[in-house]
Scaffold this active site. Sequence first.
Site, PDB file in Angstrom:
ATOM      1  N   ASP A  13       0.869  -1.179   0.000  1.00 15.55           N
ATOM      2  CA  ASP A  13       0.000   0.000   0.000  1.00 15.55           C
ATOM      3  C   ASP A  13       0.910   1.233   0.000  1.00 15.55           C
ATOM      4  O   ASP A  13       2.127   1.134   0.218  1.00 15.55           O
ATOM      5  CB  ASP A  13      -0.946  -0.021   1.202  1.00 15.55           C
ATOM      6  CG  ASP A  13      -2.164   0.869   0.968  1.00 15.55           C
ATOM      7  OD1 ASP A  13      -2.106   1.741   0.077  1.00 15.55           O
ATOM      8  OD2 ASP A  13      -3.163   0.713   1.684  1.00 15.55           O
TER       9      ASP A  13
HETATM   10  C1  BGC Z   1      -5.006   3.305   0.315  1.00 16.82           C
HETATM   11  C2  BGC Z   1      -5.052   2.390  -0.879  1.00 16.82           C
HETATM   12  C3  BGC Z   1      -5.003   3.209  -2.134  1.00 16.82           C
HETATM   13  C4  BGC Z   1      -3.718   4.023  -2.131  1.00 16.82           C
HETATM   14  C5  BGC Z   1      -3.547   4.896  -3.348  1.00 16.82           C
HETATM   15  C6  BGC Z   1      -3.825   4.266   0.247  1.00 16.82           C
HETATM   16  O1  BGC Z   1      -3.957   5.292   1.190  1.00 16.82           O
HETATM   17  O2  BGC Z   1      -4.958   2.546   1.488  1.00 16.82           O
HETATM   18  O3  BGC Z   1      -6.192   1.607  -0.836  1.00 16.82           O
HETATM   19  O4  BGC Z   1      -5.082   2.388  -3.259  1.00 16.82           O
HETATM   20  O5  BGC Z   1      -3.723   4.885  -1.005  1.00 16.82           O
HETATM   21  O6  BGC Z   1      -4.416   5.972  -3.311  1.00 16.82           O
END
Ligand code: BGC
Length: 891
Positions: A705
């Site tokens: 993530d």
């Molecule tokens: C989230 C993800 C997301 C990523 C990109 C993170 O804060 O947990 O689910 O895909 O950001 O925006």
Amino acid sequence: MNVQNAFEYLTGKKVYTYEDSVPSALQCASEAVVMLENKKGCLPLKENAHICLYGRMQKQYLIAGTGSGGRVNPPYTTNIADSLKEAGISLDTVTEEFYDNFVKENPYDSDNGWTHPWSQKEPELEQNFVAEAAGRCDTAVIVITRTAGEDKDLVPRKGSYYLSETEENNISIIRRNFAKVCILLNVCGIIDMSWVEKYGIDSVLYLWNGGMTGGKAAAQVLTGKATPCGKLPDTIPVSRDVCPAAKNYGSNEYNCYAEDIYVGYRYYNTFAKQDIAYPFGYGLSYTDFDITVNGCEDNGDSVTIRFTVKNTGSFSGKQVVQCYCRQPQGVLGKPESVLGGFYKTPLLSPEESCEGCITVPNRVIASYDDSGKTGNRYCYLLEKGDYTYCIGTSSADNTPAFTKTLKEDIVLKQCQSALAPVRGFERIFNKNGVPEKESVPTREREYPLPVLEDIPYSGDKGITLYDVADGKREMKEFLAQLTDKELCCIVRGEGMNSPKVTPGTGAAFGGVTKSLCEKKIPTMCCTDGPSGVRMVSDAKCFSYPSATAIAATWNEEIAEDMYLNCGNELASYGVDMLLGPGTNIHRDPMCGRNFEYFSEDPLLAGKMCAAVSRGLEKAGVSGVVKHFLANNQEQARHDVDSVISERAVREIYAFPFYITVTESGIRSVMTSYNPVNGKWAAGNPDLTIGILRDDYGFDGFVMSDWWAKISDDDGKGGVTNLKAMVKAQNDVYMVTPDAETRDDNLEKSLEDGLLTRAQLGVCAEHICRYAIDSLSFKAMREGYGAVDPKSLIEGKAPVFTSDVTDGKAVFNSESARRAVLAVEIISDTPALTQSDIQLIISTKNAATYTVGGTDGKTTTEYRIISLISGNNEMSFVSESDKVKVVKVQIY
Ligand code: BGC
């Protein structure tokens, strides 16, 4: 794989328009509506009915929850008030005007933009005002909304999980005055429902977040144009306190999953039926159905039940037939029953019937023995005894159709222990319907890292990824040419809003350096997901119903169709991957991201996730299934350890990922922020190698993530231990500002012999294999490659340098031309807060920047922009006052 399809959208040979997405999204949003009550013939509304519509959100439908998973910028939205009017319903104009004025005086509060308040301020209704309205119409419809999302859980307080005092007073006044009261819940997930009985509400409908066509879908259901056919994807308990996870939820350090496999209806049906307000799988219709079982077959590794469904009522409608399996208690203990399969009928006219069947594979109902009690430790198995397959229309309403008796335990698969908890705790054990406690088996060893064949550096042999794709050279030979530096760079994604890929997207990965691109590794692009394509730019994208809404349809076909369109749209922007679907289990109704996830049941969650993923794959792009694993709480999400038994991991939390991997051909998975059983998910070999790759056979690529923590060697979490990430075959770190200069421990670990080229090579291979089948690879081969703006200004001096005051700067250009713009940004936010800045040049969005805290230093971002001849007035605009552009340079 259908990359050609995606390519045609990218190049405009086929054109995606929003209209393509409307039919399936509208159908999905309408099939998602779950009707919990419908007394006094309250619904459907009569043709041309005159009603009173209450609730400040009647003209502002909530299309999604908040955070990255909800921030789609749609071309338009539909709301309940206007959609009802379009459907021929007349609204009491006095009440309508009253709300219009209230909203004008009390505009929607979007807090910091990233998270919003759970609910919005409602006016306090007065008795006389409502009584007069009741004199004009006999039906009141009330809209209630709730939102939550990334970084913001619901909480068991008024205005969040519970109604606010004003909402409740208003309901009470409306109830006293109106003959018929219908309540619509435009909500991110389930909320307290004790008010239904308290105020004797006649009709109650969960609309969830139905995306941009959700308001229209609601009107279709209310007016009877569509018959409700959604079923609850979660149990609604009588109160929050009785939730099985409630006592072990909300810590900032660790939560023990003491309820173990007894999640949702598995818990309530086994131990606490009295605590169910509305059961899992439940939902009413305007019509009635008869289900007749025609036959059952034991196929050895599965059981098939055949049936006829007949519409015996007077509306056309659909029914969801559900099969629940009651298993023998054995020595492991089991829930009262588990969902084994489901079948949604086509639209049946009155008196029409259809034949259907459900096949329940043994693997779906199998137990996992993590203790050795059965004599088959670390096996999926069916314990001996009676298995009764029941057919019905909810987890509380089903009757036996077939029983088979196993004389012996059947072992389905022997696994290696992986991801057992390190911390001991007591978990629930089913002793004849009483929740006894037993000690959870703890970890006996770390998952063994695979022995890998060395990849010594061969020097540059001129082999490109094209040669590998064309079968001329082996992947191994290709990888051997990558220098240590290149191997380190390829596992670093760049973003957000990388200038190397489509503006406003989540990340660039793969060909992130000049030399990797020269080897024909494409610079690939991904963006959020899951509720549609999220781009932080002025691009408008279709907003789809939330995952919970999709699950409430129990309709895999519609989910697949919808995401085929979403995939086409994604491709038209030149994006390879959607960061979704998410398929974490709804462990507790408080989890802010539940709207991004499907259900409390792993089979339903897995089936719907697989359907969404298949749709994207069909379009020629792909989904990234997230968040692996156990991201069940947003509070302290970067640090809170999910402490779970190996049994609950295999039977519940990881199971939807298993179904998605095996039923959709998904090519990418995102690990979660949180640690699972003591190790952060982005560097947890038990999780990504033991379960995902070795047990489930996943051979695609895994990304972390965004700015995820990884366990440092001393066990604490930090963002630089990419060595541990690579060893766990979490192939790409998302995200770094610049792969070449990122300060982490990869190069040093290689030098010190703590990491091998072979370990990096496995990650590189996963990325390159994905790349060969990607949209960007095809685009690059056909001359549509991405350009890195920094590479265009190497050795050049800027023609313009200016400090930026109050977010503004002006550059007078002699001619209209493309230019590289460098901006220096400072952000005074916590490191992991995403803040966006838009650059507007003469009213048009020219670039988007996403930054986290910069620790008092400046960070420089490069973009290619279009200048007009004459004055270019640049404004840098942000919702946050904590981020600032301090300097610009033009080349
Ligand atoms: C989230 C993800 C997301 C990523 C990109 C993170 O804060 O947990 O689910 O895909 O950001 O925006």
